[in-house]
Design a protein around this motif. Structure first.
Motif, mmCIF file in Angstrom:
data_model
loop_
_atom_site.group_PDB
_atom_site.id
_atom_site.type_symbol
_atom_site.label_atom_id
_atom_site.label_comp_id
_atom_site.label_asym_id
_atom_site.label_seq_id
_atom_site.Cartn_x
_atom_site.Cartn_y
_atom_site.Cartn_z
ATOM 1 N N VAL A 76 0.858 -1.187 0.000
ATOM 2 C CA VAL A 76 0.000 0.000 0.000
ATOM 3 C C VAL A 76 0.892 1.234 0.000
ATOM 4 C CG1 VAL A 76 -1.754 1.335 1.232
ATOM 5 C CG2 VAL A 76 -1.840 -1.164 1.281
ATOM 6 N N SER A 77 0.607 2.188 -0.889
ATOM 7 C CA SER A 77 1.247 3.502 -0.806
ATOM 8 C C SER A 77 0.230 4.493 -0.280
ATOM 9 C CB SER A 77 1.780 3.944 -2.177
ATOM 10 O OG SER A 77 0.731 4.125 -3.102
ATOM 11 N N PHE A 78 0.678 5.365 0.621
ATOM 12 C CA PHE A 78 -0.229 6.265 1.341
ATOM 13 C C PHE A 78 0.422 7.639 1.412
ATOM 14 C CE2 PHE A 78 -2.796 6.579 5.608
ATOM 15 C CZ PHE A 78 -3.470 7.680 5.119
ATOM 16 N N CYS A 79 -0.093 8.561 0.607
ATOM 17 C CA CYS A 79 0.410 9.933 0.640
ATOM 18 C C CYS A 79 -0.785 10.866 0.777
ATOM 19 C CB CYS A 79 1.187 10.263 -0.628
ATOM 20 S SG CYS A 79 1.929 11.914 -0.598
ATOM 21 N N ALA A 80 -0.829 11.638 1.858
ATOM 22 C CA ALA A 80 -1.957 12.525 2.120
ATOM 23 C C ALA A 80 -1.508 13.640 3.058
ATOM 24 C CB ALA A 80 -3.115 11.747 2.745
ATOM 25 N N GLY A 81 -2.319 14.685 3.118
ATOM 26 C CA GLY A 81 -2.052 15.771 4.058
ATOM 27 C C GLY A 81 -1.736 17.097 3.411
ATOM 28 N N GLY A 82 -1.302 17.086 2.153
ATOM 29 C CA GLY A 82 -0.946 18.341 1.502
ATOM 30 C C GLY A 82 -2.110 19.306 1.402
ATOM 31 N N ASN A 83 -3.296 18.796 1.080
ATOM 32 C CA ASN A 83 -4.472 19.669 0.975
ATOM 33 C C ASN A 83 -4.878 20.241 2.328
ATOM 34 O OD1 ASN A 83 -4.916 19.375 -1.857
ATOM 35 N ND2 ASN A 83 -5.752 17.341 -1.477
ATOM 36 N N ASP A 84 -4.582 19.507 3.400
ATOM 37 C CA ASP A 84 -4.889 20.006 4.743
ATOM 38 C C ASP A 84 -3.928 21.127 5.138
ATOM 39 O OD1 ASP A 84 -6.715 17.613 6.235
ATOM 40 O OD2 ASP A 84 -5.454 16.947 4.583
ATOM 41 N N ASP A 93 0.086 18.218 14.229
ATOM 42 C CA ASP A 93 0.143 17.241 15.316
ATOM 43 C C ASP A 93 -1.123 16.378 15.337
ATOM 44 O OD1 ASP A 93 2.643 18.203 16.222
ATOM 45 O OD2 ASP A 93 1.651 19.816 17.304
ATOM 46 N N ARG A 94 -2.272 17.020 15.177
ATOM 47 C CA ARG A 94 -3.521 16.262 15.123
ATOM 48 C C ARG A 94 -3.546 15.372 13.879
ATOM 49 N NH1 ARG A 94 -7.881 15.502 12.612
ATOM 50 N NH2 ARG A 94 -7.327 17.026 11.007
ATOM 51 N N MET A 95 -3.090 15.909 12.758
ATOM 52 C CA MET A 95 -3.044 15.134 11.519
ATOM 53 C C MET A 95 -2.169 13.893 11.681
ATOM 54 S SD MET A 95 -2.640 18.279 8.817
ATOM 55 C CE MET A 95 -2.101 17.185 7.502
ATOM 56 N N ALA A 96 -1.059 14.045 12.398
ATOM 57 C CA ALA A 96 -0.149 12.914 12.596
ATOM 58 C C ALA A 96 -0.816 11.792 13.378
ATOM 59 C CB ALA A 96 1.111 13.381 13.304
ATOM 60 N N LYS A 97 -1.637 12.145 14.363
ATOM 61 C CA LYS A 97 -2.339 11.119 15.129
ATOM 62 C C LYS A 97 -3.318 10.351 14.242
ATOM 63 C CE LYS A 97 -2.019 13.551 19.565
ATOM 64 N NZ LYS A 97 -2.772 14.210 20.662
ATOM 65 N N THR A 98 -4.011 11.067 13.361
ATOM 66 C CA THR A 98 -4.929 10.420 12.424
ATOM 67 C C THR A 98 -4.167 9.498 11.481
ATOM 68 O OG1 THR A 98 -6.428 12.322 12.503
ATOM 69 C CG2 THR A 98 -6.640 10.840 10.622
ATOM 70 N N LEU A 99 -3.060 9.993 10.961
ATOM 71 C CA LEU A 99 -2.245 9.186 10.052
ATOM 72 C C LEU A 99 -1.708 7.946 10.747
ATOM 73 C CD1 LEU A 99 -0.789 8.941 7.275
ATOM 74 C CD2 LEU A 99 1.112 10.188 8.310
ATOM 75 N N ALA A 100 -1.260 8.094 11.982
ATOM 76 C CA ALA A 100 -0.674 6.966 12.711
ATOM 77 C C ALA A 100 -1.684 5.846 12.911
ATOM 78 C CB ALA A 100 -0.125 7.437 14.057
ATOM 79 N N ARG A 101 -2.918 6.206 13.260
ATOM 80 C CA ARG A 101 -3.948 5.177 13.442
ATOM 81 C C ARG A 101 -4.212 4.422 12.141
ATOM 82 N NH1 ARG A 101 -6.292 9.379 16.639
ATOM 83 N NH2 ARG A 101 -7.617 10.008 14.875
ATOM 84 N N ALA A 102 -4.249 5.166 11.037
ATOM 85 C CA ALA A 102 -4.497 4.525 9.745
ATOM 86 C C ALA A 102 -3.339 3.612 9.347
ATOM 87 C CB ALA A 102 -4.722 5.594 8.675
ATOM 88 N N VAL A 103 -2.123 4.062 9.570
ATOM 89 C CA VAL A 103 -0.955 3.239 9.234
ATOM 90 C C VAL A 103 -0.908 1.987 10.104
ATOM 91 C CG1 VAL A 103 1.573 3.182 9.281
ATOM 92 C CG2 VAL A 103 0.382 5.175 8.339
ATOM 93 N N HIS A 140 6.801 14.034 11.613
ATOM 94 C CA HIS A 140 5.869 13.047 12.168
ATOM 95 C C HIS A 140 5.797 11.811 11.268
ATOM 96 C CE1 HIS A 140 4.247 14.926 15.699
ATOM 97 N NE2 HIS A 140 3.812 16.002 15.069
ATOM 98 N N ILE A 141 5.764 12.033 9.959
ATOM 99 C CA ILE A 141 5.688 10.904 9.027
ATOM 100 C C ILE A 141 6.889 9.985 9.204
ATOM 101 C CG2 ILE A 141 5.867 10.300 6.574
ATOM 102 C CD1 ILE A 141 4.024 12.676 5.990
#
Length: 253
Positions: A76-84, A93-103, A140-141
């Motif tokens: 799986v490739s996962f690249c997101a967050g630029g639009n945010d 910091d909040r975005m990183a927590k969301t990303l971590a749960r998904a990963v 964070h990534i």
């Protein structure tokens, strides 16, 4: 070299492939280019691309991540967050927590996961004002990748894609050459042989006339920046009415 039999790409316009022209009016992009390489190495290879332009991190985590998990791919490739990050008030910091749960959930399936840092935005007038916000999220990534054992494609260090010749007229999306360079970097990170080299040395550019540069800037403002700002103010996205270009794992030819 590890062999992959299935690959799912999730994300936004970058992973969808804007602005790398493909067949039948669709975009190609770095993910399709990586899939092409993987398909030459594994006869049973299958590929899906769930990315849709304009999507925010929460939207990708809510919709695309569960779909990717259900498909049970090897990669799986996962690249997101630029639009945010370019929106006022975004919190890396909040975005990183969301990303971590998904990963965590993706890695829990046994799939290899590829994460991406973005390009250093210091050369882009629109985004260099929030460069620190980008840098925090990209750190964070790296931490999330270390924690869950993911591959990292570090675009921040790719000098070859800092040249404007790797970008399309909207200055927000790479052109075909930019996508080719990113695909070469992804292949290197995965240990997949590639005929391309992301360490591209561009020939020197001719000096640009200042008046021509101002005309170009005004054209970009009218045709690209103002429509983008208008969509933000209306709360709409260029991908609102679009479906993923490859929603199912299918052979890639």
């Amino acid at each position: 070299m590890k062999s992959y039999t299935s690959y799912v790409a999730i994300g936004d316009s970058f992973t969808e492939g804007l602005n790398d022209p493909g067949e039948n009016g669709r975009f190609r992009g770095w993910a399709d280019r990586v899939a092409e390489r993987l398909a030459t190495l594994e006869p049973e290879f299958r590929y899906a691309n769930l990315a849709v332009r304009g999507k925010l991190l929460d939207q990708i985590v809510e919709h695309q991540v569960p779909q990717a998990i259900a498909l049970k791919p090897d990669l799986v490739s996962f690249c997101a967050g630029g639009n945010d990050l370019i929106r006022p008030g975004s919190d890396p910091d909040r975005m990183a927590k969301t990303l971590a749960r998904a990963v965590r959930d993706l890695r829990g399936t046994g799939a290899d996961v590829v994460l991406f840092t973005g390009v250093d935005p210091r050369d882009t007038p629109l985004m260099r004002q929030v460069r620190g916000r980008f840098a925090v999220f990209f750190l964070h990534i790296r931490s999330i990748a270390d924690l869950y054992g993911c591959h990292v494609v570090d675009q921040w260090s790719m000098q070859s894609i800092r040249d404007w010749r790797a970008w399309s007229e909207d200055r927000l999306h790479m052109n075909a050459e930019g996508h080719r360079l990113v695909a070469a970097k992804v292949c290197e990170v995965l240990g997949v042989p590639s005929t391309d080299d992301w360490r591209h040395a561009w020939p020197p550019r001719e000096r640009v006339d200042r008046r021509a540069k101002l005309r170009e800037d005004r054209l970009w403002l009218r045709e690209h920046l103002l429509p983008w700002v208008g969509r933000r103010l209306r709360g709409t996205s260029s991908g609102d009415a679009l479906d993923p270009k490859r929603p199912h794992l299918e052979p890639y030819t």
